[in-house]
Design a protein around this motif. Structure first.
Motif, PDB file in Angstrom:
ATOM      1  N   MET A  32       0.823  -1.208   0.000  1.00 26.25           N
ATOM      2  CA  MET A  32       0.000   0.000   0.000  1.00 26.25           C
ATOM      3  C   MET A  32       0.856   1.256   0.000  1.00 26.25           C
ATOM      4  O   MET A  32       0.547   2.234  -0.689  1.00 26.25           O
ATOM      5  N   ILE A  33       1.932   1.241   0.777  1.00 23.86           N
ATOM      6  CA  ILE A  33       2.828   2.399   0.831  1.00 23.86           C
ATOM      7  C   ILE A  33       3.393   2.688  -0.556  1.00 23.86           C
ATOM      8  O   ILE A  33       3.401   3.838  -1.020  1.00 23.86           O
ATOM      9  N   SER A  34       3.866   1.654  -1.247  1.00 23.63           N
ATOM     10  CA  SER A  34       4.446   1.837  -2.584  1.00 23.63           C
ATOM     11  C   SER A  34       3.396   2.321  -3.574  1.00 23.63           C
ATOM     12  O   SER A  34       3.654   3.207  -4.395  1.00 23.63           O
ATOM     13  N   GLN A  35       2.198   1.751  -3.497  1.00 17.94           N
ATOM     14  CA  GLN A  35       1.132   2.160  -4.408  1.00 17.94           C
ATOM     15  C   GLN A  35       0.712   3.602  -4.169  1.00 17.94           C
ATOM     16  O   GLN A  35       0.560   4.390  -5.117  1.00 17.94           O
ATOM     17  N   ILE A  36       0.533   3.969  -2.903  1.00 22.61           N
ATOM     18  CA  ILE A  36       0.114   5.332  -2.584  1.00 22.61           C
ATOM     19  C   ILE A  36       1.218   6.325  -2.938  1.00 22.61           C
ATOM     20  O   ILE A  36       0.951   7.425  -3.444  1.00 22.61           O
ATOM     21  N   SER A  37       2.468   5.961  -2.695  1.00 18.88           N
ATOM     22  CA  SER A  37       3.584   6.854  -3.018  1.00 18.88           C
ATOM     23  C   SER A  37       3.624   7.136  -4.509  1.00 18.88           C
ATOM     24  O   SER A  37       3.822   8.284  -4.940  1.00 18.88           O
ATOM     25  N   ARG A  38       3.428   6.090  -5.318  1.00 19.51           N
ATOM     26  CA  ARG A  38       3.418   6.285  -6.765  1.00 19.51           C
ATOM     27  C   ARG A  38       2.197   7.102  -7.185  1.00 19.51           C
ATOM     28  O   ARG A  38       2.281   7.950  -8.070  1.00 19.51           O
ATOM     29  N   ALA A  39       1.053   6.862  -6.548  1.00 20.93           N
ATOM     30  CA  ALA A  39      -0.153   7.620  -6.874  1.00 20.93           C
ATOM     31  C   ALA A  39       0.039   9.103  -6.575  1.00 20.93           C
ATOM     32  O   ALA A  39      -0.439   9.969  -7.328  1.00 20.93           O
ATOM     33  N   ILE A  40       0.737   9.406  -5.488  1.00 21.72           N
ATOM     34  CA  ILE A  40       0.990  10.807  -5.141  1.00 21.72           C
ATOM     35  C   ILE A  40       1.878  11.469  -6.196  1.00 21.72           C
ATOM     36  O   ILE A  40       1.588  12.581  -6.662  1.00 21.72           O
ATOM     37  N   CYS A  41       2.946  10.798  -6.604  1.00 24.73           N
ATOM     38  CA  CYS A  41       3.834  11.370  -7.626  1.00 24.73           C
ATOM     39  C   CYS A  41       3.091  11.552  -8.944  1.00 24.73           C
ATOM     40  O   CYS A  41       3.302  12.542  -9.658  1.00 24.73           O
ATOM     41  N   THR A  42       2.202  10.601  -9.278  1.00 27.51           N
ATOM     42  CA  THR A  42       1.421  10.718 -10.507  1.00 27.51           C
ATOM     43  C   THR A  42       0.479  11.910 -10.426  1.00 27.51           C
ATOM     44  O   THR A  42       0.341  12.688 -11.380  1.00 27.51           O
ATOM     45  N   TRP A  43      -0.187  12.071  -9.280  1.00 29.59           N
ATOM     46  CA  TRP A  43      -1.103  13.203  -9.098  1.00 29.59           C
ATOM     47  C   TRP A  43      -0.358  14.527  -9.189  1.00 29.59           C
ATOM     48  O   TRP A  43      -0.869  15.506  -9.729  1.00 29.59           O
ATOM     49  N   LEU A  44       0.867  14.547  -8.672  1.00 31.40           N
ATOM     50  CA  LEU A  44       1.684  15.759  -8.711  1.00 31.40           C
ATOM     51  C   LEU A  44       2.272  16.025 -10.092  1.00 31.40           C
ATOM     52  O   LEU A  44       2.834  17.097 -10.335  1.00 31.40           O
ATOM     53  N   ASN A  45       2.176  15.037 -10.977  1.00 32.84           N
ATOM     54  CA  ASN A  45       2.788  15.123 -12.308  1.00 32.84           C
ATOM     55  C   ASN A  45       4.306  15.251 -12.196  1.00 32.84           C
ATOM     56  O   ASN A  45       4.949  16.006 -12.937  1.00 32.84           O
ATOM     57  N   ARG A  46       4.865  14.516 -11.241  1.00 37.38           N
ATOM     58  CA  ARG A  46       6.314  14.506 -11.032  1.00 37.38           C
ATOM     59  C   ARG A  46       6.807  13.069 -11.074  1.00 37.38           C
ATOM     60  O   ARG A  46       6.269  12.191 -10.397  1.00 37.38           O
ATOM     61  N   ALA A  47       7.837  12.816 -11.860  1.00 36.94           N
ATOM     62  CA  ALA A  47       8.359  11.461 -12.000  1.00 36.94           C
ATOM     63  C   ALA A  47       9.067  11.008 -10.732  1.00 36.94           C
ATOM     64  O   ALA A  47       9.107   9.811 -10.426  1.00 36.94           O
ATOM     65  N   PHE A  48       9.629  11.936  -9.991  1.00 33.67           N
ATOM     66  CA  PHE A  48      10.379  11.589  -8.785  1.00 33.67           C
ATOM     67  C   PHE A  48      10.499  12.826  -7.912  1.00 33.67           C
ATOM     68  O   PHE A  48      10.305  13.957  -8.380  1.00 33.67           O
ATOM     69  N   ILE A  49      10.836  12.603  -6.642  1.00 33.14           N
ATOM     70  CA  ILE A  49      11.102  13.736  -5.748  1.00 33.14           C
ATOM     71  C   ILE A  49      12.454  13.597  -5.053  1.00 33.14           C
ATOM     72  O   ILE A  49      12.993  14.573  -4.538  1.00 33.14           O
ATOM     73  N   LEU A  50      13.006  12.374  -5.026  1.00 37.05           N
ATOM     74  CA  LEU A  50      14.313  12.163  -4.405  1.00 37.05           C
ATOM     75  C   LEU A  50      15.417  12.464  -5.413  1.00 37.05           C
ATOM     76  O   LEU A  50      15.195  12.391  -6.627  1.00 37.05           O
ATOM     77  N   PRO A  51      16.615  12.804  -4.955  1.00 34.04           N
ATOM     78  CA  PRO A  51      17.690  13.237  -5.862  1.00 34.04           C
ATOM     79  C   PRO A  51      17.960  12.238  -6.978  1.00 34.04           C
ATOM     80  O   PRO A  51      18.093  11.033  -6.739  1.00 34.04           O
ATOM     81  N   ARG A  52      18.044  12.774  -8.197  1.00 35.03           N
ATOM     82  CA  ARG A  52      18.288  11.935  -9.361  1.00 35.03           C
ATOM     83  C   ARG A  52      18.935  12.776 -10.457  1.00 35.03           C
ATOM     84  O   ARG A  52      18.639  13.960 -10.599  1.00 35.03           O
ATOM     85  N   ASP A  53      19.824  12.150 -11.234  1.00 37.39           N
ATOM     86  CA  ASP A  53      20.429  12.807 -12.391  1.00 37.39           C
ATOM     87  C   ASP A  53      19.532  12.573 -13.604  1.00 37.39           C
ATOM     88  O   ASP A  53      19.138  11.435 -13.877  1.00 37.39           O
ATOM     89  N   VAL A  54      19.206  13.634 -14.311  1.00 39.74           N
ATOM     90  CA  VAL A  54      18.342  13.525 -15.481  1.00 39.74           C
ATOM     91  C   VAL A  54      18.935  14.321 -16.641  1.00 39.74           C
ATOM     92  O   VAL A  54      19.740  15.243 -16.441  1.00 39.74           O
ATOM     93  N   ALA A  55      18.542  13.953 -17.848  1.00 38.49           N
ATOM     94  CA  ALA A  55      18.890  14.704 -19.053  1.00 38.49           C
ATOM     95  C   ALA A  55      17.592  14.930 -19.807  1.00 38.49           C
ATOM     96  O   ALA A  55      17.066  14.012 -20.442  1.00 38.49           O
ATOM     97  N   ASP A  56      17.053  16.136 -19.709  1.00 36.13           N
ATOM     98  CA  ASP A  56      15.778  16.466 -20.339  1.00 36.13           C
ATOM     99  C   ASP A  56      16.004  17.126 -21.687  1.00 36.13           C
ATOM    100  O   ASP A  56      16.908  17.962 -21.849  1.00 36.13           O
ATOM    101  N   MET A  57      15.169  16.757 -22.654  1.00 40.33           N
ATOM    102  CA  MET A  57      15.212  17.358 -23.977  1.00 40.33           C
ATOM    103  C   MET A  57      14.009  18.287 -24.138  1.00 40.33           C
ATOM    104  O   MET A  57      12.896  17.951 -23.734  1.00 40.33           O
ATOM    105  N   PHE A  58      14.255  19.455 -24.710  1.00 40.71           N
ATOM    106  CA  PHE A  58      13.205  20.452 -24.897  1.00 40.71           C
ATOM    107  C   PHE A  58      13.179  20.930 -26.347  1.00 40.71           C
ATOM    108  O   PHE A  58      14.203  20.902 -27.036  1.00 40.71           O
TER     109      PHE A  58
END
Length: 271
Positions: A32-58
């Motif tokens: 339930m914790i994992s499911q709710i955590s993912r649901a929160i990130c989805t609702w926020l429209n954010r792929a992650f909140i913890l530190p991560r290296d990304v390369a975004d294309m615009f």
């Protein structure tokens, strides 16, 4: 009880909140914790909140600024336009990119990457920004205690989630080990307890770690607890208690308190 990658609250915290002492439902609660955590990130429209290296294309927009998709931004490592590397503007006036300053406290705000003395030329996926983002405490200065060489991370804005490295004050990195650290090494558990060698007693160190903002941790806790209790009254809108009184239940996809608390963390627009 530590958090799985991406979880916003620990199993121990949820069990304490529910008053559950048995381990019979640990697998269910963890799921339930994992499911709710993912649901929160989805609702926020954010792929992650913890530190991560990304390369975004615009897509180049013909303007002198682009809004980055993830925040808070910890550091930008490179910017390229049509394959050409763009340097940072060292003085804020000369040609190069500049990062809009971020907020120190969560939820923080989305940040712009700006180009001094130029624009991002129009094109399809022709701008690439490599950067690190997420909720992180960087270089928290501490001294290794003498008697018991253990440090508890301060966690000023929310519970510890993951270690991102330890270094001496002079910048030399320590090596992480599972247990029994020697000089120049450290061990850390899922609660932010850092253990060092007695040989490093008195040494000045800096801790860097990811954390879950208190508001998001509380939302995950409340929502997961709500879903756990709901299994005893699935589809039930009300219940008569011995014919003397009736208990009514709220049936919503997300608790109102959670939805209100999440609003300030959501991504509103993106490039």
């Amino acid at each position: 009880m530590t958090m799985a990658r991406g979880d916003l609250v620990t199993l121990g915290a949820l069990k304490a909140h529910l008053g559950v002492q048995s381990s019979a439902d640990d697998i269910l609660l963890s799921s339930m914790i994992s499911q709710i955590s993912r649901a929160i990130c989805t609702w926020l429209n954010r792929a992650f909140i913890l530190p991560r290296d990304v390369a975004d294309m615009f897509d180049g927009n013909g303007r002198n600024r682009i809004q980055l998709r993830n925040w808070p931004v910890i550091a930008v490592s490179s910017v390229t336009i049509d394959g050409q590397a763009i340097p940072p503007s060292t003085d804020g006036r000369g040609f190069g990119w500049l990062l809009e300053p971020g907020d120190d406290e969560p939820p923080g705000a989305m940040q712009m990457l700006m180009l001094r003395n130029g624009v991002f030329p129009r094109g399809w996926q022709n701008v690439v920004v490599a950067y690190r983002a997420g909720y992180q405490i960087s270089n928290e200065a501490r001294a290794v205690p003498g008697a018991t060489p253990r440090i508890v991370a301060a966690q000023p804005y929310g519970p510890f989630a993951e270690d991102c490295g330890v270094a001496y004050a002079n910048g030399v990195a320590l090596t992480q080990v599972a247990a029994n650290p020697a000089a120049g090494q450290y061990a850390v558990n899922g609660f932010g307890d850092y253990l060092f060698s007695a040989d490093d007693s008195g040494a000045q160190v800096v801790l860097t770690y990811g954390y879950v903002p208190h508001d998001l941790a509380s939302c995950a806790l409340e929502w997961a607890a709500d879903r756990y209790r709901y299994r005893d009254r699935i589809g039930m809108a009300s219940k008569s208690l011995g014919g003397q009184e009736t208990a009514a239940f709220r049936i919503t996809a997300m608790p109102d308190y959670v939805q209100q608390s999440l609003r300030s963390f959501g991504r509103i627009i993106c490039n």
